[in-house]
Design a protein around this motif. Sequence first.
Motif, mmCIF file in Angstrom:
data_model
loop_
_atom_site.group_PDB
_atom_site.id
_atom_site.type_symbol
_atom_site.label_atom_id
_atom_site.label_comp_id
_atom_site.label_asym_id
_atom_site.label_seq_id
_atom_site.Cartn_x
_atom_site.Cartn_y
_atom_site.Cartn_z
ATOM 1 N N GLY A 310 0.806 -1.218 0.000
ATOM 2 C CA GLY A 310 0.000 0.000 0.000
ATOM 3 C C GLY A 310 0.838 1.266 0.000
ATOM 4 O O GLY A 310 0.496 2.261 -0.648
ATOM 5 N N SER A 314 0.855 4.301 -2.772
ATOM 6 C CA SER A 314 0.582 5.659 -2.293
ATOM 7 C C SER A 314 1.704 6.617 -2.654
ATOM 8 O O SER A 314 1.456 7.767 -3.039
ATOM 9 N N PHE A 334 -3.294 11.358 -0.684
ATOM 10 C CA PHE A 334 -2.308 10.323 -0.993
ATOM 11 C C PHE A 334 -1.280 10.175 0.131
ATOM 12 O O PHE A 334 -0.846 9.059 0.449
ATOM 13 N N THR A 337 -2.992 8.120 2.866
ATOM 14 C CA THR A 337 -3.037 6.672 2.623
ATOM 15 C C THR A 337 -1.664 6.044 2.861
ATOM 16 O O THR A 337 -1.564 4.937 3.399
ATOM 17 N N TYR A 338 -0.608 6.764 2.510
ATOM 18 C CA TYR A 338 0.761 6.302 2.767
ATOM 19 C C TYR A 338 1.020 6.152 4.263
ATOM 20 O O TYR A 338 1.494 5.112 4.735
ATOM 21 N N CYS A 341 -1.132 3.235 5.760
ATOM 22 C CA CYS A 341 -0.561 1.911 5.472
ATOM 23 C C CYS A 341 0.638 1.631 6.380
ATOM 24 O O CYS A 341 0.777 0.532 6.929
#
Length: 436
Positions: A310, A314, A334, A337-338, A341
Motif C-alpha cells: 500500500g 501511495s 495520498f 493513505t501512505y 498503510c
Amino acid sequence: MYLPAAVAAIGGLLFGFDTAVINGAIVFLKSQFVLNDAQTEIAASSLLLGCVVGASLAAFTSDRFGRKWVLLAAAALFTVSSLASAFPRDLTQFVIARVMGGLAIGIASTLSPLYIAEISPAKSRGLMVSLNQLAIVIGILLSYSVNYLLTGAGPANWRWMFASAAVPSACFLIALLFISESPRWLVQKGREPEAEHFLSQMVGSEAANQEIKAIRAAIAEESGNLLDPTFRKPLVVAILIALFSQFTGINTIIYYGSLVFLEHVPHQTATTALWANVVIGAINFIATILGMSLIDRAGRKPLLMSAFAGMAVSLIAVSAAIHFQASAIAVLVFVLTYVACFAVGVGTGTWVVMAEICPTRIRGRAMSVATIFLWCGTLLVTLTFLSLVKAFTAPGTFLLYAIVCVAAFLFVWRLVPETKGRSLEEIDRSWRSQPS
C-alpha cells in the motif's frame, strides 16, 4: 500487566513527541536562524545522532542495571533536553540540546518495547508491544497539535513547542518509580521470588511457575555471543526489518511534512501546512489502533506485506500529484493513505517483530543492535531528504522510496517468519532448529 506496560509506553509517547515536534518548529527555526538546506537537515537530524548513541548504550546498561532504572535515566534526560531545546541562542546550542534528547529516545525506543515484550503472555504480546507504537503516534499527534496551537504565539513560538515536552517527561519519571522490574531480568540476576510474584499477579501462580521454568531453561543455555552462528539469521532479519521501516521514507513526512506542503504544494501557508500535519497525525493514530486490533488476529507477516504494498502505491500517487501540481487536498489524501498503510502494518509490526525474533539469550543486546540500525536508517533518510529533493526533485525522491517499499515487500515475503501466538522460547527454539 497493563499498568507497567502503559507506564513503559509513555517512553514511546515522548519518543513520538520529541521526534515529531521538529516538523512544525523547523519552519520558524529555519527563519529565525536563517538556515540553508544543509543546516536545516542538521537541525532536524541532530536528535537522531543522539538516538543512535542512546540505543547503543541501552544494551549493556539494561543488562547490568535493569530495564526500569535505565528507563528512569532516560526520563531524566527527556526532561532536561526539552527545556534546553527551548533556550538556544544559535544552531550549535540547539544541536547539543537535541542530541541529549536523542540519547533519551534511543534508550526508550530500545527498552520500552523490550520491557513490554518481557512482561506479556504470548497470546497478547503483539497487542501489548504495540501499545508502545500507539504511544508513539499519540506523541506525534500531540506534538503536531501543540505546534498548530502555538503557530500564532510570536517569534518565540518554536521555543514553547520544545519546552512543552517537559511536562510528559516529568510524568514519565515519576510513574516509573511505581513499576516492577522485568521478570526475565530478575531471573537472570537470581531474583526468582520477585519475578514469580510479579508474574503470578498477571497470569496466576501455576502459569507463573511454568513461565519461570521456561525463562530459567532459556537462560541456562546462554552463550552471550552475538556473533554465534545460531543467532546470525534472526539478528540479520531484525536489522533489515528495522532498516526497511525507515528507508521507505516515512520520516520525511514526520520531520519535513510542513516544509513539503509549504514548498511543493501550491497556495500553502505555515498555518495550513501545520494543519495538514494535525490531520496526518490523527490518521496515524487511528490507523495504529486498527493495526493493534489486527496484529494478534491477522498475524505480523500479512500486515507487513500489505502495508509495504500500500505504501508503494501511495508514494507513486504522491509523486504524480506533486509533479502535475495537483490540489493540496489530492496531495494530502495520498499522503494520508501512505501514512495509514505504514501505521497499520509497518509502524505496529516492526517493533513487535524485532522484540519477538531476537533470541532470549541475547535479546537485550540484539534488540539494541537492531534499534541502532533503525536509528541509523532514520538519520540517513533525514540527513539526505532535502538534498535528494534538490538533486532529483520531490516527485523523483518519493518514487525512490516507492521502489524501496517493493524491495521491503519481497524481503518480508521471503525471509520474515510468522511469530503470532508463539512464546518467546518457542521462537528461540525455531531459530536454533534452522541451518546457520
